[in-house]
Design a protein around this motif. Structure first.
Motif, PDB file in Angstrom:
ATOM      1  N   GLU A  43       3.475  14.746  -7.421  1.00  0.00           N
ATOM      2  CA  GLU A  43       4.534  15.312  -8.257  1.00  0.00           C
ATOM      3  C   GLU A  43       5.612  14.252  -8.438  1.00  0.00           C
ATOM      4  N   ALA A  44       6.031  14.027  -9.682  1.00  0.00           N
ATOM      5  CA  ALA A  44       7.061  13.047 -10.046  1.00  0.00           C
ATOM      6  C   ALA A  44       6.752  11.663  -9.470  1.00  0.00           C
ATOM      7  N   PRO A  45       5.534  11.139  -9.712  1.00  0.00           N
ATOM      8  CA  PRO A  45       5.192   9.821  -9.186  1.00  0.00           C
ATOM      9  C   PRO A  45       5.746   8.705 -10.062  1.00  0.00           C
ATOM     10  N   GLU A  46       5.793   7.502  -9.508  1.00  0.00           N
ATOM     11  CA  GLU A  46       6.076   6.311 -10.296  1.00  0.00           C
ATOM     12  C   GLU A  46       4.716   5.773 -10.707  1.00  0.00           C
ATOM     13  N   VAL A  47       4.455   5.710 -12.016  1.00  0.00           N
ATOM     14  CA  VAL A  47       3.159   5.246 -12.505  1.00  0.00           C
ATOM     15  C   VAL A  47       3.368   4.008 -13.368  1.00  0.00           C
ATOM     16  N   THR A  48       2.594   2.974 -13.072  1.00  0.00           N
ATOM     17  CA  THR A  48       2.662   1.723 -13.805  1.00  0.00           C
ATOM     18  C   THR A  48       1.278   1.409 -14.356  1.00  0.00           C
ATOM     19  N   ARG A  49       1.215   1.045 -15.642  1.00  0.00           N
ATOM     20  CA  ARG A  49      -0.049   0.624 -16.253  1.00  0.00           C
ATOM     21  C   ARG A  49       0.030  -0.874 -16.502  1.00  0.00           C
ATOM     22  N   MET A  50      -1.015  -1.586 -16.060  1.00  0.00           N
ATOM     23  CA  MET A  50      -1.090  -3.027 -16.284  1.00  0.00           C
ATOM     24  C   MET A  50      -2.285  -3.308 -17.184  1.00  0.00           C
ATOM     25  N   ASP A  51      -2.031  -3.964 -18.316  1.00  0.00           N
ATOM     26  CA  ASP A  51      -3.084  -4.355 -19.253  1.00  0.00           C
ATOM     27  C   ASP A  51      -3.327  -5.847 -19.080  1.00  0.00           C
ATOM     28  N   ALA A  52      -4.546  -6.196 -18.668  1.00  0.00           N
ATOM     29  CA  ALA A  52      -4.894  -7.603 -18.478  1.00  0.00           C
ATOM     30  C   ALA A  52      -6.349  -7.813 -18.878  1.00  0.00           C
ATOM     31  N   GLN A  53      -6.575  -8.739 -19.776  1.00  0.00           N
ATOM     32  CA  GLN A  53      -7.916  -9.120 -20.208  1.00  0.00           C
ATOM     33  C   GLN A  53      -8.747  -7.916 -20.646  1.00  0.00           C
ATOM     34  N   GLY A  54      -8.128  -7.014 -21.390  1.00  0.00           N
ATOM     35  CA  GLY A  54      -8.829  -5.860 -21.930  1.00  0.00           C
ATOM     36  C   GLY A  54      -9.079  -4.742 -20.937  1.00  0.00           C
ATOM     37  N   THR A  55      -8.534  -4.843 -19.747  1.00  0.00           N
ATOM     38  CA  THR A  55      -8.717  -3.818 -18.723  1.00  0.00           C
ATOM     39  C   THR A  55      -7.369  -3.199 -18.383  1.00  0.00           C
ATOM     40  N   GLN A  56      -7.345  -1.867 -18.268  1.00  0.00           N
ATOM     41  CA  GLN A  56      -6.125  -1.177 -17.864  1.00  0.00           C
ATOM     42  C   GLN A  56      -6.255  -0.769 -16.406  1.00  0.00           C
ATOM     43  N   THR A  57      -5.216  -1.078 -15.631  1.00  0.00           N
ATOM     44  CA  THR A  57      -5.152  -0.701 -14.228  1.00  0.00           C
ATOM     45  C   THR A  57      -3.906   0.138 -14.030  1.00  0.00           C
ATOM     46  N   TYR A  58      -4.044   1.246 -13.302  1.00  0.00           N
ATOM     47  CA  TYR A  58      -2.916   2.133 -13.052  1.00  0.00           C
ATOM     48  C   TYR A  58      -2.540   2.086 -11.582  1.00  0.00           C
ATOM     49  N   GLN A  59      -1.233   2.055 -11.322  1.00  0.00           N
ATOM     50  CA  GLN A  59      -0.718   2.109  -9.960  1.00  0.00           C
ATOM     51  C   GLN A  59       0.134   3.362  -9.845  1.00  0.00           C
ATOM     52  N   ILE A  60      -0.147   4.172  -8.816  1.00  0.00           N
ATOM     53  CA  ILE A  60       0.583   5.419  -8.593  1.00  0.00           C
ATOM     54  C   ILE A  60       1.336   5.279  -7.275  1.00  0.00           C
ATOM     55  N   VAL A  61       2.644   5.503  -7.313  1.00  0.00           N
ATOM     56  CA  VAL A  61       3.452   5.444  -6.104  1.00  0.00           C
ATOM     57  C   VAL A  61       4.083   6.813  -5.906  1.00  0.00           C
ATOM     58  N   GLY A  62       3.842   7.410  -4.747  1.00  0.00           N
ATOM     59  CA  GLY A  62       4.385   8.723  -4.442  1.00  0.00           C
ATOM     60  C   GLY A  62       3.672   9.315  -3.247  1.00  0.00           C
ATOM     61  N   GLU A  63       4.114  10.455  -2.830  1.00  0.00           N
ATOM     62  CA  GLU A  63       3.527  11.149  -1.685  1.00  0.00           C
ATOM     63  C   GLU A  63       2.708  12.329  -2.197  1.00  0.00           C
ATOM     64  N   PRO A  64       1.374  12.285  -2.028  1.00  0.00           N
ATOM     65  CA  PRO A  64       0.560  13.371  -2.569  1.00  0.00           C
ATOM     66  C   PRO A  64       0.503  14.585  -1.653  1.00  0.00           C
ATOM     67  N   GLU A  65       0.308  15.744  -2.282  1.00  0.00           N
ATOM     68  CA  GLU A  65      -0.044  16.952  -1.551  1.00  0.00           C
ATOM     69  C   GLU A  65      -1.551  17.059  -1.656  1.00  0.00           C
ATOM     70  N   THR A  66      -2.203  17.418  -0.562  1.00  0.00           N
ATOM     71  CA  THR A  66      -3.657  17.506  -0.550  1.00  0.00           C
ATOM     72  C   THR A  66      -4.079  18.956  -0.626  1.00  0.00           C
ATOM     73  N   THR A  67      -4.987  19.246  -1.568  1.00  0.00           N
ATOM     74  CA  THR A  67      -5.527  20.597  -1.700  1.00  0.00           C
ATOM     75  C   THR A  67      -7.035  20.503  -1.836  1.00  0.00           C
ATOM     76  N   ASP A  68      -7.699  21.632  -1.688  1.00  0.00           N
ATOM     77  CA  ASP A  68      -9.143  21.697  -1.850  1.00  0.00           C
ATOM     78  C   ASP A  68      -9.448  22.158  -3.265  1.00  0.00           C
ATOM     79  N   ALA A  69     -10.090  21.312  -4.062  1.00  0.00           N
ATOM     80  CA  ALA A  69     -10.386  21.635  -5.456  1.00  0.00           C
ATOM     81  C   ALA A  69     -11.345  22.813  -5.573  1.00  0.00           C
ATOM     82  N   ASP A  70     -12.124  23.090  -4.528  1.00  0.00           N
ATOM     83  CA  ASP A  70     -13.099  24.177  -4.563  1.00  0.00           C
ATOM     84  C   ASP A  70     -12.536  25.493  -4.039  1.00  0.00           C
ATOM     85  N   ALA A  71     -11.227  25.511  -3.758  1.00  0.00           N
ATOM     86  CA  ALA A  71     -10.625  26.737  -3.243  1.00  0.00           C
ATOM     87  C   ALA A  71     -10.744  27.842  -4.284  1.00  0.00           C
ATOM     88  N   PRO A  72     -10.971  29.082  -3.842  1.00  0.00           N
ATOM     89  CA  PRO A  72     -11.104  30.169  -4.813  1.00  0.00           C
ATOM     90  C   PRO A  72      -9.816  30.363  -5.604  1.00  0.00           C
TER      91      PRO A  72
END
Length: 123
Positions: free
Chosen positions: A44-73
């Motif tokens: 939530e509210a992360p710092e996201v940076t996209r770097m474009d180099a030689q035709g490739t995009q790389t994303y960097q995400i800085v923040g503290e994630p909350e972990t959940t189970d995607a298969d939860a009902p």
């Protein structure tokens, strides 16, 4: 990245530009990563940076994630549970592709929930 240690940030940007590397800060509200074992990392509210180099995009995400189970009902009667597409994803695709939520949902369903593919489909 380049071991710039005490290098002036402005000088670092100039060097990266000379090497054909473009760095862009993205105004992200939420970033969700789903792992192969069904775990979700939600930033939530992360710092996201996209770097474009030689035709490739790389994303960097800085923040503290909350972990959940995607298969939860899901909650009974929830529209996104019935369709399998989270409302947050629909809103994100709709805003990024400048389309209605129904068009965004259709694209997400067609792309099996893949956000980037759905945005590309609509773009």
């Amino acid at each position: 990245m380049f071991g710039g240690g005490g290098m002036n940030p402005r000088k670092m940007q100039q060097m990266m530009k000379q090497m054909g590397i473009d760095v862009t800060e993205l105004d992200a509200e939420t970033v969700t990563i789903t792992t192969a074992d069904g775990e979700q990392l939600v930033f939530e509210a992360p710092e996201v940076t996209r770097m474009d180099a030689q035709g490739t995009q790389t994303y960097q995400i800085v923040g503290e994630p909350e972990t959940t189970d995607a298969d939860a009902p899901a909650v009974e009667g929830d529209a996104e549970a019935e369709e399998g597409i989270p409302e947050d994803d629909v809103e994100l695709v709709a805003s990024q592709a400048s389309v209605s939520k129904s068009d965004a949902r259709e694209a997400l369903e067609a792309e099996d929930g893949d956000l980037a593919a759905a945005i590309s489909r609509l773009g």
